[in-house]
Structures are given as structure tokens and as C-alpha cells.
Design a protein around this motif. Structure first.
Motif, short mmCIF file in Angstrom:
data_model
loop_
_atom_site.label_atom_id
_atom_site.label_comp_id
_atom_site.label_asym_id
_atom_site.label_seq_id
_atom_site.Cartn_x
_atom_site.Cartn_y
_atom_site.Cartn_z
N ILE A 45 0.97 -1.25 -0.09
CA ILE A 45 0.02 0.18 -0.02
C ILE A 45 0.86 1.30 -0.12
O ILE A 45 1.81 1.35 0.67
CB ILE A 45 -1.03 -0.04 1.16
N ARG A 46 0.59 2.27 -1.00
CA ARG A 46 1.37 3.42 -1.07
C ARG A 46 0.94 4.30 0.25
O ARG A 46 -0.22 4.36 0.41
CB ARG A 46 1.09 4.14 -2.33
N ILE A 47 1.95 4.99 0.81
CA ILE A 47 1.58 5.64 1.82
C ILE A 47 2.13 7.07 1.77
O ILE A 47 3.08 7.46 1.52
CB ILE A 47 2.23 5.33 3.23
N PHE A 48 0.94 8.16 1.92
CA PHE A 48 1.24 9.41 1.42
C PHE A 48 0.95 10.33 2.63
O PHE A 48 0.06 10.43 3.28
CB PHE A 48 0.38 9.77 0.30
N SER A 49 1.75 11.25 2.87
CA SER A 49 1.50 12.20 3.82
C SER A 49 0.53 13.42 3.29
O SER A 49 0.71 13.82 2.03
CB SER A 49 2.90 13.01 4.37
N PHE A 50 -0.19 13.88 4.04
CA PHE A 50 -1.47 14.83 3.55
C PHE A 50 -1.77 15.82 4.67
O PHE A 50 -2.31 15.49 5.49
CB PHE A 50 -2.42 13.68 3.46
N THR A 51 -1.01 17.04 4.62
CA THR A 51 -0.77 17.77 5.74
C THR A 51 -0.71 19.38 5.25
O THR A 51 -0.25 19.88 4.26
CB THR A 51 0.32 17.61 6.61
N ASN A 52 -1.87 20.27 5.96
CA ASN A 52 -1.74 21.58 6.01
C ASN A 52 -0.64 22.03 7.01
O ASN A 52 -0.57 21.69 8.08
CB ASN A 52 -2.95 22.26 6.42
N GLN A 53 0.45 22.99 6.31
CA GLN A 53 1.43 23.72 7.18
C GLN A 53 1.31 25.14 6.92
O GLN A 53 2.31 25.56 6.23
CB GLN A 53 2.56 22.84 6.80
N CYS A 81 0.29 21.43 1.92
CA CYS A 81 -0.36 23.04 1.69
C CYS A 81 0.54 23.76 2.55
O CYS A 81 0.28 23.65 3.61
CB CYS A 81 -1.78 22.91 1.82
N PRO A 82 1.44 24.66 1.86
CA PRO A 82 2.25 25.70 2.63
C PRO A 82 1.54 26.89 3.06
O PRO A 82 1.87 27.65 3.53
CB PRO A 82 3.29 26.07 1.76
N HIS A 83 0.10 26.96 2.51
CA HIS A 83 -0.61 28.15 2.64
C HIS A 83 -1.27 28.49 3.83
O HIS A 83 -1.68 27.64 4.52
CB HIS A 83 -1.63 28.45 1.20
N CYS A 91 -5.40 23.70 -2.52
CA CYS A 91 -4.71 22.58 -1.94
C CYS A 91 -4.83 22.37 -0.21
O CYS A 91 -5.11 21.29 0.28
CB CYS A 91 -3.18 22.56 -2.18
N ARG A 92 -5.33 23.48 0.22
CA ARG A 92 -5.48 23.39 1.72
C ARG A 92 -6.67 22.52 2.06
O ARG A 92 -7.75 22.87 1.64
CB ARG A 92 -5.55 24.64 2.30
N PRO A 94 -10.12 21.74 3.66
CA PRO A 94 -10.79 20.75 3.04
C PRO A 94 -10.93 20.77 1.70
O PRO A 94 -11.66 19.77 1.20
CB PRO A 94 -12.09 20.87 3.78
N ASN A 95 -10.09 21.62 0.83
CA ASN A 95 -10.04 21.36 -0.32
C ASN A 95 -9.40 20.18 -0.83
O ASN A 95 -8.66 19.63 -0.15
CB ASN A 95 -9.62 22.44 -1.04
N THR A 96 -9.46 19.60 -2.15
CA THR A 96 -9.05 18.44 -2.36
C THR A 96 -7.90 18.67 -3.46
O THR A 96 -7.47 17.45 -3.82
CB THR A 96 -10.30 17.60 -3.26
N GLY A 97 -7.22 19.62 -3.50
CA GLY A 97 -6.01 19.74 -4.46
C GLY A 97 -4.99 18.94 -4.15
O GLY A 97 -4.31 18.24 -5.21
#
Length: 169
Positions: A45-53, A81-83, A91-92, A94-97
Motif C-alpha cells: 500500500i502506498r503511504i502519502f503524507s497529507f498535511t496543511n502547514q 499545503c504551505p498556505h 490545496c488546503r 478541506p479542499n481536494t487539491g
């Protein structure tokens, strides 16, 4: 049951830390996190980080430092998301970018993915792309359930887990 292609996992409060942001070098994983990430990877299974920063856009941290840290934790790739919340990006959460970008990069079917996080915004983003939604009670998980219930009214949470270990099991 459908085969999971990828799991998107939030950082702060989900893999370690608490309900606040701890910058790279100050962030501690939960004791079981590395073992669980490696277990998923062994299962293909591919594991991706998904984070707002948002601290990145405020000059409090560098995107490169977050990326290096998360890759060292065992993630296959980092979507971040660095924004700041008021910058109006796509990208932030709850958006799906970030999810759409990963879909394109890895030719994923997001409906065959899962999202594990501790905030209402994690659940809303996953819901918008049809992913499995798992909310952990660590970090901001409890407050997401109690204080942000209104934002979750139309969101299907597939499982409420005590922590990442419970979510992966």
C-alpha cells in the motif's frame, strides 16, 4: 471489500504530536507509527503524507524540512499545503487539491484510497473524493467530533479510531 491502493495520513495529531503544530526537529512520532507505516508498505500500500502547514507561508518553517522529515518517517511521497487559511488556494484541506495531485502523479483511483486524520477538514476532503474516512481521536480528533460537528453533518466517517494503530488495524 475493495483493495486499498493508497492511504493518505495527516501529520500533526495523527502520526504524533498533539493538536498543535510542532515543527521539524521538534516533532515526536507516536511509538507505534513507524512500525505501522512499514507494515502497510510491506502489504503493498502506498503511504502519502497529507498535511496543511501554514507556518511555511508565515516564515516559521521551510517546506523542504517538512518533506525531508516525512520521507524519513517512511512516507512514499509528501503532499503539503504551505498556505495560510486565508490565501484561497485549492490545496488546503478541506479542499481536494493535494488528493487530486496525488491521483495524477500515481494514477490512483481515490475511491480505492483511505484518509486517516484528526480534523474535520481531513474528513471533508476525503469525503469529497469518495475515499474511506477514518478519524482518529488523538490530536484534535475529540474536538472535531464535539466542537465541529456542524462541519461534519454531511460527511460519512467510516470509522472513528482511538489512534493510528487502531485505524490501520
Amino acid at each position: 471489500m475493495k483493495k486499498i491502493e493508497a492511504i493518505f495520513i495527516d501529520r500533526d495529531g495523527t502520526i504524533g504530536g498533539d493538536d498543535t503544530v510542532h515543527y521539524p526537529g521538534e516533532f515526536d512520532l507516536f511509538p507505534y507509527t513507524s512500525t505501522e507505516i512499514n507494515r502497510l508498505k510491506r502489504d503493498g500500500i502506498r503511504i502519502f503524507s497529507f498535511t496543511n502547514q501554514p507556518g511555511i507561508s508565515r516564515g516559521l518553517a521551510k517546506e523542504k524540512d517538512f518533506e525531508e522529515e516525512l520521507l524519513a518517517f517512511g512516507f512514499d511521497d509528501v503532499y503539503m499545503c504551505p498556505h495560510d487559511y486565508n490565501e484561497g488556494c485549492s490545496c488546503r484541506k478541506p479542499n481536494t487539491g493535494m488528493l487530486i495531485e496525488a491521483q495524477k502523479d500515481y494514477e490512483l483511483c481515490l475511491e480505492n484510497g483511505a484518509k486517516i486524520g484528526d480534523r474535520w477538514s481531513d474528513m471533508v476532503a476525503a469525503s469529497r473524493v469518495g475515499s474511506i474516512n477514518i478519524l482518529v481521536r488523538t490530536g484534535a480528533g475529540e474536538s472535531s467530533l464535539s466542537e465541529h460537528y456542524d462541519k461534519l453533518q454531511d460527511v460519512k466517517i467510516d470509522y472513528i479510531a482511538n489512534n493510528l494503530l487502531d485505524a490501520i488495524d
